[in-house]
Design an enzyme around this catalytic site. Structure first.
Site, short mmCIF file in Angstrom:
data_model
loop_
_atom_site.label_atom_id
_atom_site.label_comp_id
_atom_site.label_asym_id
_atom_site.label_seq_id
_atom_site.Cartn_x
_atom_site.Cartn_y
_atom_site.Cartn_z
N LYS A 158 44.84 43.98 46.69
CA LYS A 158 44.52 45.17 46.20
C LYS A 158 44.34 44.97 44.56
O LYS A 158 43.92 45.56 43.85
CB LYS A 158 45.69 46.17 46.11
CG LYS A 158 45.85 46.47 47.87
CD LYS A 158 47.25 47.32 47.90
CE LYS A 158 47.37 47.67 49.21
NZ LYS A 158 48.62 48.41 49.45
N GLU B 133 39.09 37.98 41.48
CA GLU B 133 40.33 37.96 41.84
C GLU B 133 41.27 38.34 40.72
O GLU B 133 40.85 38.21 39.39
CB GLU B 133 40.60 36.42 42.47
CG GLU B 133 42.19 36.53 42.87
CD GLU B 133 42.64 37.04 43.94
OE1 GLU B 133 42.74 38.40 43.67
OE2 GLU B 133 42.84 36.52 44.78
N ASP B 134 42.41 38.94 40.74
CA ASP B 134 43.23 39.31 39.72
C ASP B 134 43.96 38.09 39.13
O ASP B 134 43.88 38.12 37.74
CB ASP B 134 44.47 40.14 40.18
CG ASP B 134 45.31 40.08 41.49
OD1 ASP B 134 45.01 38.62 41.85
OD2 ASP B 134 46.19 40.53 41.65
N ASP C 208 46.96 31.44 41.10
CA ASP C 208 48.06 30.74 40.89
C ASP C 208 48.44 29.34 41.94
O ASP C 208 47.90 28.35 41.19
CB ASP C 208 49.52 31.51 40.87
CG ASP C 208 49.55 32.19 42.23
OD1 ASP C 208 49.01 32.01 43.09
OD2 ASP C 208 50.42 33.22 41.86
#
Length: 173
Positions: free
Chosen positions: A41, A97-98, A101
């Site tokens: 989300k 993509e946010d 990592d």
């Protein structure tokens, strides 16, 4: 108990950088249609703002993936929850993509997308947290590199809260 959040990257900085990325993509793909794929989300806010600022035609689709494992560590296995609605073969695809990592999720998605034969493929992230990288993968474009802190805002959440913050914040301990 409410978390204390301090501003890491201001609303103005985020908006200016998204405009720069949108301009770069618009120039690179001039005369073509770009198919943006958001990873749900967290990417929704970033992807919508990016799309609004692009000067070329864009189409959009979404995917949802999940990493699962036990409570203290990830198994490194990524599960596809929601697949794309349309094929991407022959299309210019930009995966949005946010945050990147560990790289596990994006590594999985890169493999999946390459099997689907897009004409071109690029990864764009709002944030990059290279200190956490486990898998060797880098975004093609990134708005900001951030330290290994818990960040929220602009789509990133803490227990589903704070996605709607118009800036990138850090949860203070």
């Amino acid at each position: 108990m409410e978390e204390k959040i301090s501003v890491l990257i201001s609303k103005e900085q985020v908006e200016n950088r998204i405009q720069e990325i949108a301009d770069a993509l618009s120039a690179e793909y001039a005369g073509r249609v770009v198919h943006l794929i958001g990873v749900l989300k967290g990417s929704v806010f970033f992807m919508c703002e990016l799309a609004k600022r692009m000067s070329i035609p864009v189409t959009m689709d979404f995917m949802s993936v999940s990493s699962y494992g036990n409570a203290t560590s990830s198994s490194g296995i990524v599960k596809l929850i929601k697949d794309l609605d349309e094929p991407i073969e022959g299309r210019d695809v930009v995966l949005v993509e946010d945050i990147m990592d560990s790289g596990r999720t994006l590594s999985y998605l890169v493999k999946l997308m390459s099997e689907r034969k897009p004409a071109s493929f690029k990864i764009i992230t709002l944030l990059d947290k290279p200190e956490r990288r486990i898998v060797e993968i880098e975004p093609d474009m990134c708005c900001f590199t951030v330290p290994d802190r818990f960040v929220v805002g602009y789509g990133l959440d803490c227990a589903q809260k704070y996605r709607n913050l118009p800036y990138i914040g850090v949860i203070e301990e």
